[in-house]
Scaffold this motif. Structure first.
Motif, PDB file in Angstrom:
ATOM      1  N   GLY A   1       0.815  -1.210   0.000  1.00 16.91           N
ATOM      2  CA  GLY A   1       0.000   0.000   0.000  1.00 16.91           C
ATOM      3  C   GLY A   1       0.848   1.259   0.000  1.00 16.91           C
ATOM      4  N   LEU A   2       0.167   2.364   0.007  1.00 15.46           N
ATOM      5  CA  LEU A   2       0.846   3.650  -0.033  1.00 15.46           C
ATOM      6  C   LEU A   2       1.535   3.955   1.291  1.00 15.46           C
ATOM      7  CD1 LEU A   2      -1.912   5.715  -1.859  1.00 15.46           C
ATOM      8  CD2 LEU A   2       0.149   4.729  -2.835  1.00 15.46           C
ATOM      9  N   SER A   3       2.662   4.593   1.224  1.00 22.17           N
ATOM     10  CA  SER A   3       3.421   4.950   2.413  1.00 22.17           C
ATOM     11  C   SER A   3       2.578   5.833   3.339  1.00 22.17           C
ATOM     12  CB  SER A   3       4.685   5.699   1.993  1.00 22.17           C
ATOM     13  OG  SER A   3       5.412   6.100   3.122  1.00 22.17           O
ATOM     14  N   GLY A   4       2.595   5.507   4.629  1.00 22.95           N
ATOM     15  CA  GLY A   4       1.861   6.292   5.604  1.00 22.95           C
ATOM     16  C   GLY A   4       0.423   5.866   5.812  1.00 22.95           C
ATOM     17  N   GLN A   5      -0.055   4.917   5.024  1.00 22.79           N
ATOM     18  CA  GLN A   5      -1.429   4.444   5.195  1.00 22.79           C
ATOM     19  C   GLN A   5      -1.425   3.193   6.067  1.00 22.79           C
ATOM     20  OE1 GLN A   5      -3.453   3.853   1.511  1.00 22.79           O
ATOM     21  NE2 GLN A   5      -3.661   6.028   1.126  1.00 22.79           N
ATOM     22  N   LEU A   6      -1.930   3.339   7.291  1.00 20.05           N
ATOM     23  CA  LEU A   6      -1.947   2.223   8.218  1.00 20.05           C
ATOM     24  C   LEU A   6      -3.075   1.242   7.901  1.00 20.05           C
ATOM     25  CD1 LEU A   6      -0.743   0.932  10.731  1.00 20.05           C
ATOM     26  CD2 LEU A   6      -2.201   2.407  12.102  1.00 20.05           C
ATOM     27  N   PHE A   7      -4.216   1.743   7.447  1.00 25.40           N
ATOM     28  CA  PHE A   7      -5.361   0.887   7.188  1.00 25.40           C
ATOM     29  C   PHE A   7      -5.487   0.605   5.703  1.00 25.40           C
ATOM     30  CE2 PHE A   7      -6.303   3.045  11.141  1.00 25.40           C
ATOM     31  CZ  PHE A   7      -6.659   1.972  11.953  1.00 25.40           C
ATOM     32  N   GLN A   8      -5.565  -0.655   5.366  1.00 24.80           N
ATOM     33  CA  GLN A   8      -5.757  -1.099   3.992  1.00 24.80           C
ATOM     34  C   GLN A   8      -6.978  -2.017   3.964  1.00 24.80           C
ATOM     35  OE1 GLN A   8      -3.759  -0.276   1.242  1.00 24.80           O
ATOM     36  NE2 GLN A   8      -2.866   1.229   2.612  1.00 24.80           N
ATOM     37  N   SER A   9      -7.347  -2.463   2.809  1.00 24.89           N
ATOM     38  CA  SER A   9      -8.517  -3.329   2.689  1.00 24.89           C
ATOM     39  C   SER A   9      -8.266  -4.729   3.231  1.00 24.89           C
ATOM     40  CB  SER A   9      -8.951  -3.413   1.228  1.00 24.89           C
ATOM     41  OG  SER A   9      -7.923  -4.009   0.458  1.00 24.89           O
ATOM     42  N   ILE A  10      -7.049  -5.049   3.631  1.00 25.65           N
ATOM     43  CA  ILE A  10      -6.750  -6.394   4.105  1.00 25.65           C
ATOM     44  C   ILE A  10      -6.753  -6.522   5.623  1.00 25.65           C
ATOM     45  CG2 ILE A  10      -5.446  -7.058   2.054  1.00 25.65           C
ATOM     46  CD1 ILE A  10      -2.881  -6.427   3.648  1.00 25.65           C
ATOM     47  N   GLN A  11      -7.181  -5.509   6.346  1.00 24.92           N
ATOM     48  CA  GLN A  11      -7.223  -5.605   7.803  1.00 24.92           C
ATOM     49  C   GLN A  11      -8.411  -4.829   8.341  1.00 24.92           C
ATOM     50  OE1 GLN A  11      -3.416  -3.861   8.784  1.00 24.92           O
ATOM     51  NE2 GLN A  11      -4.410  -2.088   9.654  1.00 24.92           N
ATOM     52  N   GLY A  12      -8.712  -5.082   9.583  1.00 20.26           N
ATOM     53  CA  GLY A  12      -9.774  -4.350  10.252  1.00 20.26           C
ATOM     54  C   GLY A  12     -11.157  -4.883   9.942  1.00 20.26           C
ATOM     55  N   THR A  13     -12.152  -4.045  10.139  1.00 17.95           N
ATOM     56  CA  THR A  13     -13.541  -4.452   9.979  1.00 17.95           C
ATOM     57  C   THR A  13     -13.841  -4.947   8.578  1.00 17.95           C
ATOM     58  OG1 THR A  13     -14.148  -2.831  11.657  1.00 17.95           O
ATOM     59  CG2 THR A  13     -15.920  -3.694  10.297  1.00 17.95           C
ATOM     60  N   SER A  14     -13.187  -4.373   7.588  1.00 15.21           N
ATOM     61  CA  SER A  14     -13.483  -4.781   6.218  1.00 15.21           C
ATOM     62  C   SER A  14     -13.154  -6.250   5.981  1.00 15.21           C
ATOM     63  CB  SER A  14     -12.707  -3.912   5.220  1.00 15.21           C
ATOM     64  OG  SER A  14     -11.316  -4.073   5.405  1.00 15.21           O
ATOM     65  N   MET A  15     -12.246  -6.809   6.762  1.00 18.81           N
ATOM     66  CA  MET A  15     -11.929  -8.227   6.623  1.00 18.81           C
ATOM     67  C   MET A  15     -12.567  -9.089   7.702  1.00 18.81           C
ATOM     68  SD  MET A  15     -10.483  -8.627   3.837  1.00 18.81           S
ATOM     69  CE  MET A  15     -10.080 -10.355   3.971  1.00 18.81           C
ATOM     70  N   SER A  16     -13.013  -8.493   8.799  1.00 19.67           N
ATOM     71  CA  SER A  16     -13.618  -9.316   9.845  1.00 19.67           C
ATOM     72  C   SER A  16     -14.974  -9.863   9.407  1.00 19.67           C
ATOM     73  CB  SER A  16     -13.750  -8.538  11.151  1.00 19.67           C
ATOM     74  OG  SER A  16     -14.671  -7.478  11.025  1.00 19.67           O
ATOM     75  N   ALA A  17     -15.727  -9.103   8.632  1.00 20.25           N
ATOM     76  CA  ALA A  17     -17.047  -9.568   8.194  1.00 20.25           C
ATOM     77  C   ALA A  17     -16.956 -10.815   7.317  1.00 20.25           C
ATOM     78  CB  ALA A  17     -17.798  -8.443   7.487  1.00 20.25           C
ATOM     79  N   PRO A  18     -16.125 -10.839   6.266  1.00 14.27           N
ATOM     80  CA  PRO A  18     -16.059 -12.070   5.470  1.00 14.27           C
ATOM     81  C   PRO A  18     -15.446 -13.241   6.230  1.00 14.27           C
ATOM     82  CG  PRO A  18     -14.552 -10.415   4.582  1.00 14.27           C
ATOM     83  CD  PRO A  18     -15.384  -9.747   5.645  1.00 14.27           C
ATOM     84  N   HIS A  19     -14.527 -12.975   7.139  1.00 17.85           N
ATOM     85  CA  HIS A  19     -13.957 -14.066   7.930  1.00 17.85           C
ATOM     86  C   HIS A  19     -15.012 -14.659   8.870  1.00 17.85           C
ATOM     87  CE1 HIS A  19      -9.958 -12.527   6.696  1.00 17.85           C
ATOM     88  NE2 HIS A  19      -9.696 -13.818   6.720  1.00 17.85           N
ATOM     89  N   ALA A  20     -15.788 -13.806   9.516  1.00 14.60           N
ATOM     90  CA  ALA A  20     -16.842 -14.291  10.408  1.00 14.60           C
ATOM     91  C   ALA A  20     -17.924 -15.030   9.621  1.00 14.60           C
ATOM     92  CB  ALA A  20     -17.447 -13.139  11.196  1.00 14.60           C
TER      93      ALA A  20
END
Length: 83
Positions: free
Chosen positions: A4-23
């Motif tokens: 991902g881009l430098s300085g961007q901590l949140f990407q589409s591969i972590q956080g809530t955006s990935m917890s829903a499909p995993h659950a």
């Protein structure tokens, strides 16, 4: 750049955006293993067997607090064997 881009901590591969499909995937696996379980039983199995001890904050090293992990990380090895 890789990851991902430098300085961007949140990407589409972590956080809530990935917890829903995993659950949802975990729920589908439990439903396949236990077709007689209700949606409430599946949710309970996932939530009540979740681990919070090893969940980390976004930096990957700081221990998470209740505001970070909700019920915790789903523990399918335990949830699948509930009766």
């Amino acid at each position: 750049p890789e990851g991902g881009l430098s300085g961007q901590l949140f990407q589409s591969i972590q956080g809530t955006s990935m917890s829903a499909p995993h659950a949802a995937g975990a729920a589908a696996i439990l439903k396949a293993q236990h077709p007689d379980w209700t949606p409430g039983q599946i949710k309970s199995a996932m939530m009540l067997t979740a681990r919070t001890r090893r969940v980390k904050k976004e930096d990957g090293t700081t221990r998470a607090d209740p505001f970070d992990f909700g019920s915790g990380r789903i523990n399918m090895a335990v949830a699948a064997f509930l009766l």
